[in-house]
Design a protein around this motif. Structure first.
Motif, PDB file in Angstrom:
ATOM      1  N   LEU A  56       1.070  -1.213  -0.011  1.00 45.55           N
ATOM      2  CA  LEU A  56       0.083  -0.174   0.620  1.00 45.55           C
ATOM      3  C   LEU A  56       0.758   0.892  -0.149  1.00 45.55           C
ATOM      4  N   ALA A  57       1.974   1.114   0.752  1.00 41.29           N
ATOM      5  CA  ALA A  57       2.720   2.232   0.838  1.00 41.29           C
ATOM      6  C   ALA A  57       3.698   2.593  -0.259  1.00 41.29           C
ATOM      7  N   GLY A  61       1.763   6.610  -4.476  1.00 38.31           N
ATOM      8  CA  GLY A  61       1.926   7.759  -4.925  1.00 38.31           C
ATOM      9  C   GLY A  61       3.550   8.604  -3.995  1.00 38.31           C
ATOM     10  N   ALA A  62       3.160   7.755  -2.788  1.00 38.33           N
ATOM     11  CA  ALA A  62       3.995   9.088  -1.400  1.00 38.33           C
ATOM     12  C   ALA A  62       5.268   8.666  -2.002  1.00 38.33           C
ATOM     13  N   VAL A  63       5.561   7.987  -2.389  1.00 36.40           N
ATOM     14  CA  VAL A  63       7.108   7.723  -2.578  1.00 36.40           C
ATOM     15  C   VAL A  63       7.386   6.748  -3.902  1.00 36.40           C
ATOM     16  N   ASN A  64       8.494   6.752  -4.549  1.00 37.44           N
ATOM     17  CA  ASN A  64       9.010   6.629  -5.446  1.00 37.44           C
ATOM     18  C   ASN A  64       8.926   4.988  -6.068  1.00 37.44           C
ATOM     19  N   MET A  65       8.135   4.924  -6.360  1.00 37.75           N
ATOM     20  CA  MET A  65       7.900   3.774  -6.295  1.00 37.75           C
ATOM     21  C   MET A  65       9.176   2.502  -7.244  1.00 37.75           C
ATOM     22  N   VAL A  66      10.053   3.589  -8.604  1.00 41.70           N
ATOM     23  CA  VAL A  66      11.372   2.520  -8.730  1.00 41.70           C
ATOM     24  C   VAL A  66      12.300   2.975  -7.665  1.00 41.70           C
ATOM     25  N   LEU A  67      12.613   3.832  -7.006  1.00 41.79           N
ATOM     26  CA  LEU A  67      13.158   3.485  -5.410  1.00 41.79           C
ATOM     27  C   LEU A  67      12.757   2.298  -3.867  1.00 41.79           C
ATOM     28  N   PHE A  68      11.639   2.505  -3.836  1.00 42.69           N
ATOM     29  CA  PHE A  68      11.146   1.096  -3.890  1.00 42.69           C
ATOM     30  C   PHE A  68       9.421   0.824  -3.938  1.00 42.69           C
TER      31      PHE A  68
END
Length: 282
Positions: A56-57, A61-68
């Motif tokens: 979910l995190a 969209g709160a974090v960059n999916m490429v990095l996380f």
């Protein structure tokens, strides 16, 4: 009459107390069983809950999916790693380094721990040196190991042995010093050969401490593996993590970290089961 009255009064007051204690004991048993089942349920749900919150995190969209990346992306990267056949090669290389380094470092640690713990002259000679070298982390030796050994396996094994040795040495040294000196003196007075005394009294008496040191060294050997494979190699889980990081394959990086943690956890649990059967009198 007075004594009988007192006895009757004591019996009259103790009977309800016994009933109350028994009833409270019966009530306590279901509560403890219920609490045990609740703990098992919470333990079983902890990992799925963590993975769900991670998913979910990452997708919020709160974090960059490429990095996380989310767990689904990590799982896909791990499956691709396995399908390529490279995972088995990396796993075999890493397990060889951990197992060989652990066995060599553990054996040397036990040997020198017995020597410094049993013989004051050896302790005076070696303990100050070991206490100075022990705090130096294995990763600090990576530059000099590359100069000494190049990219050979000897350098990787040296780093793992270094990390394991001091942990096992210290626990063995302390364990030998904790052995009852009265038993040693009695064995010597009865004419027990020193070698037999070391095996049957000193080693067995220090064995619980040695086992604790060895179990701690299991985890340390995996920590040291990171430094060992950063020293230059062509296969291994940490090596694959480094290559994936250079190519911005974050899913494989996190998958490699998860694989490393899972393998370390399995090794620790297997050693714990073996230790319980070996040192059953602890």
């Amino acid at each position: 009459m007075e004594i009988g009255t007192r006895t009757a009064m004591q019996d009259g007051t103790s009977a309800p107390q016994r009933i109350a204690v028994r009833s409270s004991g019966r009530n306590r048993r279901p509560d403890s069983a219920r609490l045990r089942r609740l703990n098992i349920l919470v333990g079983a749900l902890s990992l799925p809950l963590f993975v769900g919150l991670w998913e979910l995190a990452s997708r919020s969209g709160a974090v960059n999916m490429v990095l996380f990346p989310p767990p689904t992306v990590v799982a896909a990267a791990v499956l691709e790693w396995i399908r390529s056949g490279q995972f088995l090669v990396d796993l075999t290389a890493s397990l060889y380094r951990v197992t060989t380094g652990f066995m060599v470092g553990g054996a040397l640690g036990i040997l020198f721990g017995i020597l410094t713990g049993q013989f004051p002259v050896m302790s005076s000679l070696l303990s100050p040196l070991f206490h100075i070298l022990r705090p130096i982390p294995p990763i600090a030796f990576v530059p000099i190991v590359i100069l000494w050994f190049g990219l050979s396996e000897a350098g990787k094994l040296f780093l793992v042995v270094w990390g394991v040795f001091f942990t096992v040495w210290l626990s063995t040294h302390i364990g030998v010093q904790k052995v009852d000196r009265g038993l040693i003196r009695a064995a010597l007075m009865l004419g027990t050969p020193r070698r037999q005394m070391l095996q049957e009294i000193v080693l067995l008496g220090a064995l619980p401490y040695i086992v604790v040191g060895l179990r701690t060294a299991v985890s340390i050997s995996f920590y040291t593996l990171v430094a060992a494979e950063l020293a230059g190699t062509f296969a291994g889980i940490v090596y694959r993590i480094e290559i994936a990081q250079q190519n911005m394959q974050t899913g494989q990086v996190m998958g490699g970290l998860a694989a490393l943690g899972l393998i370390s956890f399995i090794a620790d649990r297997l050693f714990a089961v073996l230790a319980e059967r070996t040192v059953w009198w602890r």
